[in-house]
Design a protein around this motif. Structure first.
Motif, PDB file in Angstrom:
ATOM      1  N   PHE A 132      25.424  64.843   2.973  1.00  0.00           N
ATOM      2  CA  PHE A 132      24.430  65.424   3.879  1.00  0.00           C
ATOM      3  C   PHE A 132      23.863  64.301   4.739  1.00  0.00           C
ATOM      4  O   PHE A 132      23.208  63.399   4.232  1.00  0.00           O
ATOM      5  CB  PHE A 132      23.319  66.102   3.067  1.00  0.00           C
ATOM      6  CG  PHE A 132      22.204  66.687   3.895  1.00  0.00           C
ATOM      7  CD1 PHE A 132      22.458  67.365   5.075  1.00  0.00           C
ATOM      8  CD2 PHE A 132      20.885  66.565   3.480  1.00  0.00           C
ATOM      9  CE1 PHE A 132      21.431  67.915   5.829  1.00  0.00           C
ATOM     10  CE2 PHE A 132      19.841  67.109   4.209  1.00  0.00           C
ATOM     11  CZ  PHE A 132      20.120  67.785   5.394  1.00  0.00           C
ATOM     12  N   ILE A 133      24.136  64.352   6.038  1.00  0.00           N
ATOM     13  CA  ILE A 133      23.674  63.335   6.977  1.00  0.00           C
ATOM     14  C   ILE A 133      22.656  63.972   7.921  1.00  0.00           C
ATOM     15  O   ILE A 133      22.949  64.966   8.583  1.00  0.00           O
ATOM     16  CB  ILE A 133      24.840  62.736   7.793  1.00  0.00           C
ATOM     17  CG1 ILE A 133      25.962  62.258   6.863  1.00  0.00           C
ATOM     18  CG2 ILE A 133      24.326  61.613   8.682  1.00  0.00           C
ATOM     19  CD1 ILE A 133      25.566  61.156   5.925  1.00  0.00           C
ATOM     20  N   TYR A 134      21.483  63.378   7.974  1.00  0.00           N
ATOM     21  CA  TYR A 134      20.354  63.921   8.742  1.00  0.00           C
ATOM     22  C   TYR A 134      19.883  62.843   9.719  1.00  0.00           C
ATOM     23  O   TYR A 134      19.492  61.758   9.312  1.00  0.00           O
ATOM     24  CB  TYR A 134      19.240  64.298   7.766  1.00  0.00           C
ATOM     25  CG  TYR A 134      18.092  65.102   8.324  1.00  0.00           C
ATOM     26  CD1 TYR A 134      18.044  66.480   8.140  1.00  0.00           C
ATOM     27  CD2 TYR A 134      17.037  64.495   9.001  1.00  0.00           C
ATOM     28  CE1 TYR A 134      16.972  67.241   8.625  1.00  0.00           C
ATOM     29  CE2 TYR A 134      15.977  65.241   9.489  1.00  0.00           C
ATOM     30  CZ  TYR A 134      15.951  66.612   9.298  1.00  0.00           C
ATOM     31  OH  TYR A 134      14.885  67.352   9.783  1.00  0.00           O
ATOM     32  N   ASP A 135      19.938  63.162  11.021  1.00  0.00           N
ATOM     33  CA  ASP A 135      19.596  62.145  12.009  1.00  0.00           C
ATOM     34  C   ASP A 135      18.949  62.807  13.230  1.00  0.00           C
ATOM     35  O   ASP A 135      18.753  64.024  13.270  1.00  0.00           O
ATOM     36  CB  ASP A 135      20.851  61.374  12.430  1.00  0.00           C
ATOM     37  CG  ASP A 135      20.543  59.997  13.007  1.00  0.00           C
ATOM     38  OD1 ASP A 135      19.385  59.540  12.912  1.00  0.00           O
ATOM     39  OD2 ASP A 135      21.463  59.362  13.568  1.00  0.00           O
ATOM     40  N   PHE A 136      18.643  61.998  14.227  1.00  0.00           N
ATOM     41  CA  PHE A 136      18.102  62.527  15.468  1.00  0.00           C
ATOM     42  C   PHE A 136      19.171  63.316  16.215  1.00  0.00           C
ATOM     43  O   PHE A 136      20.364  63.052  16.077  1.00  0.00           O
ATOM     44  CB  PHE A 136      17.603  61.388  16.367  1.00  0.00           C
ATOM     45  CG  PHE A 136      16.457  60.621  15.797  1.00  0.00           C
ATOM     46  CD1 PHE A 136      15.208  61.201  15.668  1.00  0.00           C
ATOM     47  CD2 PHE A 136      16.618  59.298  15.388  1.00  0.00           C
ATOM     48  CE1 PHE A 136      14.137  60.483  15.146  1.00  0.00           C
ATOM     49  CE2 PHE A 136      15.561  58.575  14.874  1.00  0.00           C
ATOM     50  CZ  PHE A 136      14.313  59.170  14.759  1.00  0.00           C
TER      51      PHE A 136
END
Length: 202
Positions: A132-136
């Motif tokens: 799970f990758i969470y970024d702008f």
């Protein structure tokens, strides 16, 4: 300590969104957090989901010292440890073993080679595991606003939906889900139980 204060401030803005999504993949087992910073989120994830172990991978020795101190104060040292290194270092990732859950918040835009990084993390997933990758969100409203210079640079060096799809297609990864929510963009990658591990393509 300014990074600790900053992460606590940022958590107020993305806490609910992050955990509403993380709830869908949380399980027992080994977790890898890429770019844990001062470890505020690390502590919250450990307290909320009780994984068997969380390994935090960070390239900054100074940040790891802050994180270790914070975790000692919170009393989670038995389950949480930190390793200094780069997500682009395939040998290092391999030495850490496999993980049931791999996650990262607001560090993807700092990866010098995101294609290699995602490739390495996919290999580090245990069969049936989830990344799970969470970024702008580069295409979000913050991209066009005049904000703090450092913060604005982070937004402008992040990625668009189509760029993430391009990375995953190059790696032959098909089992994924990408979502945008205002200022953030996140994606899940699920590794098949009997995987055909993709090779990185040039």
């Amino acid at each position: 300590m300014k990074y600790l204060r900053l992460q606590k401030i940022m958590l107020k803005f993305y806490y609910n969104d992050f955990f509403s999504k993380f709830d869908q993949i949380a399980r027992r087992g080994r977790y890898l957090e890429v770019g844990p910073g001062p470890a505020c989120l690390t502590h919250l994830v450990c307290s909320r989901y009780s994984p068997d172990e969380i390994v935090g991978l960070d390239c900054s020795a100074d940040m790891i010292r802050v994180a270790e101190q914070y975790i000692r104060e919170k009393g989670n040292t038995e389950k949480i440890s930190f390793v200094r290194g780069s997500v682009e270092d395939a040998a290092l990732l391999q030495s850490l073993g496999t993980f049931d859950v791999i996650y990262s918040t607001f560090s993807l835009h700092d990866w010098s080679d995101p294609l290699s990084a995602i490739h390495n993390l996919y290999h580090a997933l245990a069969p049936g595991g989830t990344m799970f990758i969470y970024d702008f969100n580069k295409g979000g409203v913050l991209y066009y606003l005049c904000l703090n210079k450092g913060f604005l640079e982070s937004v402008r060096t992040s990625y668009r939906n189509d760029e993430i799809i391009g990375f995953l297609n190059q790696l032959g990864i098909r089992n994924y889900l990408i979502r945008k929510n205002g200022i953030s963009l996140d994606f899940f990658i699920r590794k098949e139980t009997i995987p055909c591990i993709p090779e990185k393509r040039n």
